[in-house]
Design an enzyme around this catalytic site. Structure first.
Site, PDB file in Angstrom:
ATOM      1  N   ARG A  86      58.455  44.446  37.194  1.00  0.00           N
ATOM      2  CA  ARG A  86      57.192  43.885  37.799  1.00  0.00           C
ATOM      3  C   ARG A  86      55.823  44.878  37.455  1.00  0.00           C
ATOM      4  O   ARG A  86      54.748  44.463  37.387  1.00  0.00           O
ATOM      5  CB  ARG A  86      57.208  43.415  39.196  1.00  0.00           C
ATOM      6  CG  ARG A  86      58.082  42.540  39.765  1.00  0.00           C
ATOM      7  CD  ARG A  86      58.355  42.445  41.194  1.00  0.00           C
ATOM      8  NE  ARG A  86      57.143  42.090  41.966  1.00  0.00           N
ATOM      9  CZ  ARG A  86      57.368  41.807  43.473  1.00  0.00           C
ATOM     10  NH1 ARG A  86      58.263  42.339  43.834  1.00  0.00           N
ATOM     11  NH2 ARG A  86      56.321  41.349  43.852  1.00  0.00           N
ATOM     12  N   GLU A 104      29.087  36.468  32.290  1.00  0.00           N
ATOM     13  CA  GLU A 104      28.917  36.633  31.055  1.00  0.00           C
ATOM     14  C   GLU A 104      29.851  35.757  30.154  1.00  0.00           C
ATOM     15  O   GLU A 104      30.119  36.033  28.823  1.00  0.00           O
ATOM     16  CB  GLU A 104      29.408  38.276  30.770  1.00  0.00           C
ATOM     17  CG  GLU A 104      28.620  39.286  31.481  1.00  0.00           C
ATOM     18  CD  GLU A 104      26.980  39.418  31.082  1.00  0.00           C
ATOM     19  OE1 GLU A 104      26.829  39.345  29.740  1.00  0.00           O
ATOM     20  OE2 GLU A 104      26.278  39.751  31.877  1.00  0.00           O
TER      21      GLU A 104
END
Lengths: 736, 736
Positions: free
Chosen positions: A393, A489
């Site tokens: 993980r 953006e």
């Protein structure tokens, strides 16, 4: 959200103020070219020890001792003496300054905003970001931004917005008579902002509906918000503090003609009292999912008259007689010039995301090294980092953190070179090519890195279990802050189309016989697409996959394959009678969108590969770096294996098995280096600010101590008498 | 985090108080079996219109008119008259009650906790959840939980913890002399809690270190926290309001022998003043990433003496002479009985996740139907829902919302049947099998649904762009609240192992000649594994994939294949000399973990498929339901295509192409039904509480109005004078 939460029109920033005397210094910069920011010389041991203090002794020492490399050497190699020294000096000062003391307990939105405002002023007093330093090494811009951003991302955003971008835009887009405003902004006598986004328009900037109509009689512009949908919204600083704003409005002349979007500099609040000026409705858009230290606001104009000189007139002007003039013949070009390149903001966001990885990954790795749970027998518990699942993980995100760190610095370097070149008006053809390529890389690396950081933060939060759910872990704060990066953006999914369009054009040019020669070389391998498409997966053992060349080759095939598939899909849609707009829209899912992501993953991997295989890499560092590089490549590639099989690059049971096996094994091997690898990258405890991630690894003492510091932690609530008024069950049930 | 944030030992809840007179009613329930909760009779039109008001007219009408089905009929079919009537009545009352008025602006943690506490008391006064109603139809438990949970998840959690679980556990685990406490809890004269988790132990409950040592002289237990790592932590209610707690401690007799973990009921605060009792250190763990209306706390005991009768003594007792007695011979069994089945909490979480999908998906779909951006020409903008990418991002989650809604109700039904059966002591063998299967399904469906909701919330947030980043969107709140679901009641990755273990045992039994006959039939197809493993992908056109049978067949193959691979992997690890602990740990990534997820995805799809293909489905509803089912299946399957290729179920270019094509096409087809499909499932505006998701689709008016309601929205900040003290640039720079 308004790409203007952060910044706009900073085309030439951080060099917007450069002129006259500074030009020779810039020339020197350009001639010597900026060095690779992650390949740095090794000073003597005394200097290293002076700049990089030892880690505190504690329960995770075992892992520090198991590292296969010298972490201080690695830090020095990747960051360099100048950067470490500069950031140390900033952090030393902030750590000593009570204004920067970390808050305990929850802080109200109002208090957060006040603190950030006070800190912005203090940063101006410290004046870390001098023109002198910038000219010495422009990368100081990134060092500064990261150093204070890792403390709190709202801070550099507000600082740059307040002290740099407003003045910079005025200097680059206005005339002499505007310069006074820029100077006032430098001294924080006024606070600027940028108002582009409207309530009903974000991505589609051309359709903004705020108007500025010239009145030849009074020589004024009349600024107006036609209805609530045209309310300017999302602008940083406008919520509480901005006194001025650069407002984007459709310019109308008295003859009723619209000349398109222009910038007007407008005072919105009194500079003594901070009260709004007449005709202006300005306020705060309230609590957000993150970045609450920044006051985003809204703004409406009720036929507000502003002088003719308010127009930032570089791209278009109105004479006092009311006649519109412009140096541009093509209105599209004027529009482009007025908006400027947006790459700067995106390049900055990539660095922010790199920074968020540097926060979440160290917290989770250190916590996992210290946290023990279960074991082969009831009385012998082992650190959770020893479990395969926990490694699987987290360690890939550790590899990704290195990949993005190297990528983001290198990318910033290219961006700075483009700006210096533009300012010096050097080779125009080269700069145009660089600009286009940089745009394509920015429009895909912002999505890739913001999603990577998003997923890394979440995985790290979950990997720290319940304690990760405490706000003192800091996961909540960076999750909320990072979330904005996927949207502002330019929405990630929307701007990825810019990248795929660029790639499709490259392919078309190539088919028309034009060799691809891009300055950053991200697409040059497409010249060999025909050969590459004949490649097959070569490895026959998992160990062979420890060489990142295996993943890199697969990626080259993948990009070539997906590019061809996307071009075919677009052709198919077009030839079925759809217009360009529709055909492009209908070629996104599983085609152009995937293509853009595969391309940027390839680029990140290629730059990582080039860096770790550079002859300058000290021999003690190369092996672990190469493993990280291979892991990042394989782990990214794993998500695309269906396509690798579909296209015949892979077949049979083995390729998927080998890649997955290699990922798991590399995670296991790197596990012993993991703590040292985060020590290299993690900011100091004061900056990291996590009860779970402190360098000493004393997780329980630190969590307990953080909880105990919460105000009123053991007091009964002030509403304790509520408990005494017992409810009478069923006393209110109606007809139920 | 402590699985006890929510609940423990509620084995027989909601029937824990049933006895004597109620048994016949329960018998009736059991005999008639509970009906399928999503297949409901259709009342007359008058009743439908009375219960389901029309949607308001507004800008998204176009999509409502394009629906291919009658949304009111769908709602009636899936929810049923009783559920709709019951929830309407609850929501009508809450909407009228000023105590439940939605807050404007940000609310402090302290205020949130006070409000939730007051609301818990008010719910007790309304008394919606009567024993009478529960016996009439036990599903009322779910209706109640969802109705108030959709308002605020902290509320049902605290309500059930305060008024139900504490008393229920005392009744099921204690003796006659404890019953008075349970009665007091019913009347909220005391507030209960459960203290299991410690600072250093969560998942590994056996290693808890709080001790309860019997002192034969005084006949007391001495409760002690040996060090800070043994601090009890994370317990709901303990932060500010609990007066009592059921504390899990290692029981020691005077001879120094440890008899394992037992439950003790302990008073921790004065019931008049809410001040802590002597020797008890209790406090609040502070701000969390979500669920801040619930006061989670910590608790330490400094050799606190509690009477012998504090022990909840059903599974073990100590005589006044100090001798330990227990009805269990096997300590492992005693341990299991003492902890009870944890399935209940997990079944509940699945419903919470279903609820979160019902919040986020409607918001994003309605917003996308109203939001316009770009278009074929500059002046003709189209709703963003018309874009392929937006459909592809959202419509699969719409399908998943239906899949999980149907799954969660059906699963709750089985859970209630298990509890009724257990209480009535009916067929023990059947119940044992059902219990094991239910545990396996709970340990995988909690991970699947909590991750699905997590990803859906995030995708919906991003799909709403910047406005989705406003807190008035509600995405921030549900993201924070839902996040806990991945951790409590067992970390997702850890409990998935329970499911894979169950599947591996099924396979082993089968190989030993035992036919698999599980009560919920989730694993019965494994009997035909040998045949299924010979299947190949059959579809040759995308349209064929519109039948969910295609995805279902692929899933059956996938589970059989992955089960075999996982068994082989485990054998390989074992035969390489690893012990069971290590071999299992090293068979997780890409093997057992994937297996558990594939299994539960198959189960969800199978139950969805069975429901939509039921002959009772009205013909006007079947087509759209079947498309949703196919889309959910294909979209889930798409992530596993690499394995389908690897194992030879798929080969060549076509299968991946067809599946992806079918997904995109189904999204496009369902787009016209999307608004009506969320109208069916979305709670009313008051409950949904999102400025972006209101039923009228007036997104701009609603966002603007929400912002304007924020307190002090247009006031200057109270720290405005800060602005007048200008910083002097560079005045503080040191040696930099």
């Amino acid at each position: 959200m308004g790409r203007h939460l952060l910044v706009n029109n900073e085309t030439l920033w951080p060099f917007a103020a450069c002129a006259g005397d500074d030009i020779p210094a810039l020339n020197v910069l350009l001639v010597k070219q900026l060095p690779h920011p992650c390949i740095n010389a090794m000073p003597d041991k005394r200097t290293i020890d002076e700049l990089i203090p030892d880690m505190p002794v504690g329960p995770i020492d075992k892992y520090r001792k198991s590292a296969t490399f010298d972490w201080k050497q690695m830090k020095m190699f990747l960051e360099g003496e100048d950067c470490i020294r500069y950031q140390n000096e900033i952090w030393d000062l902030l750590e000593k300054d009570p204004l920067f003391a970390r808050s305990v307990g929850t802080v109200s939105v109002n208090e957060m905003r006040m603190l950030v405002f006070q800190r912005v002023k203090r940063l101006s007093e410290y004046y870390f970001l001098t023109q002198e330093k910038l000219l010495e090494n422009p990368m100081v811009y990134l060092w500064f931004f990261s150093a204070i951003g890792l403390y709190d991302w709202a801070l550099p955003t507000k600082f740059l917005l307040s002290t740099q971008f407003f003045g910079g835009t005025i200097r680059s887009s206005g005339s002499k008579h505007h310069l006074d405003l820029a100077d006032q902004s430098d001294r924080m006598e006024l606070i600027g902002s940028f108002s582009l986004t409207e309530l009903s328009h974000g991505s589609n900037v051309k359709n903004m509906r705020t108007t500025a109509t010239f009145d030849p009689e009074t020589k004024d512009f009349i600024l107006n918000t036609p209805d609530i949908e045209a309310t300017k919204i999302w602008m940083g600083n406008v919520g509480k503090t901005a006194t001025h704003s650069i407002v984007y409005a459709q310019l109308y002349t008295a003859d009723g003609k619209c000349h398109g979007l222009h910038m007007f500099v407008v005072q919105i609040r009194d500079t003594k009292t901070l009260l709004p000026l007449p005709g202006i409705m300005v306020g705060d858009i309230g609590h957000k999912l993150g970045l609450n230290g920044l006051d985003n606001g809204f703004l409406m104009f009720n036929n507000v008259r502003i002088p003719r000189q308010s127009l930032l007139n570089k791209t278009g002007d109105v004479t006092s007689a009311g006649k519109y003039t412009t140096p541009f013949l093509d209105p599209e070009k004027k529009f482009g010039a007025s908006l400027g390149t947006l790459s700067g903001g995106r390049v900055g966001i990539v660095s922010v995301c790199a920074g968020n990885l540097k926060i979440c990954v160290p917290i989770a790795i250190r916590y996992s090294a210290a946290r023990k749970q279960f074991g082969p027998t009831n009385d012998k518990e082992i650190p959770v980092l020893e479990y395969q699942l926990q490694q699987w993980r987290l360690i890939p995100y550790l590899a990704a953190m290195y990949a993005i760190e190297i990528f983001s610095k290198q990318f910033m370097k290219y961006y700075l070179e483009l700006n210096i070149g533009t300012l010096l008006k050097s080779d125009a053809v080269y700069l145009a090519e660089l600009g286009k390529e940089l745009h394509a890389v920015a429009c895909s690396s912002k999505p890739l890195t913001s999603w990577l950081a998003r997923d890394a933060i979440q995985e790290c939060r979950e990997a720290c279990g319940g304690h990760g759910y405490l706000s003192v872990s800091r996961f909540g704060e960076i999750r909320g802050d990072n979330d904005a990066n996927t949207t502002y953006e330019g929405d990630n999914n929307v701007i990825l189309q810019q990248t795929s369009n660029y790639l499709l054009i490259c392919r078309e040019n190539k088919q028309n016989g034009v060799q691809i020669t891009a300055p950053m070389k991200t697409v040059n391998f497409l010249n060999d697409a025909d050969t590459i498409l004949k490649w097959k997966f070569q490895a026959t053992t998992a160990v062979q996959c420890y060489d990142a060349a295996i993943a890199l080759a697969a990626y080259k095939w993948l990009v070539c394959y997906q590019l061809k598939e996307s071009a075919d899909k677009l052709n198919k849609e077009s030839s079925s009678g759809k217009d360009g707009f529709e055909a492009r829209n209908d070629s996104q899912a599983y085609f152009a969108r995937s293509l853009a992501l595969m391309f940027i993953e390839h680029t990140v991997l290629q730059w990582f590969y080039d860096c770790v295989n550079d002859p300058a890499v000290p021999p003690g560092l190369a092996p672990v770096l190469k493993k990280l590089c291979a892991l990042y490549g394989l782990w990214s590639l794993e998500k695309h294996m269906a396509t690798l099989y579909q296209g015949g690059y892979m077949s049979g049971r083995d390729p998927a098995r080998l890649i997955r096996e290699a990922i798991v094994q590399l995670c296991r091997i790197l596990k012993d280096d993991a703590v040292a690898l985060v020590d290299v990258i993690a900011p100091r405890d004061f900056i990291l600010n996590s009860a779970l991630g402190k360098a000493d690894g004393e997780i329980y003492k630190n969590i307990f101590s953080s909880i105990m510091k919460t105000p009123k932690v053991m007091e009964r609530p002030d509403w304790w008498r509520e408990f005494c008024n017992k409810p009478v069950q069923d006393s209110l049930r109606g007809k139920l």
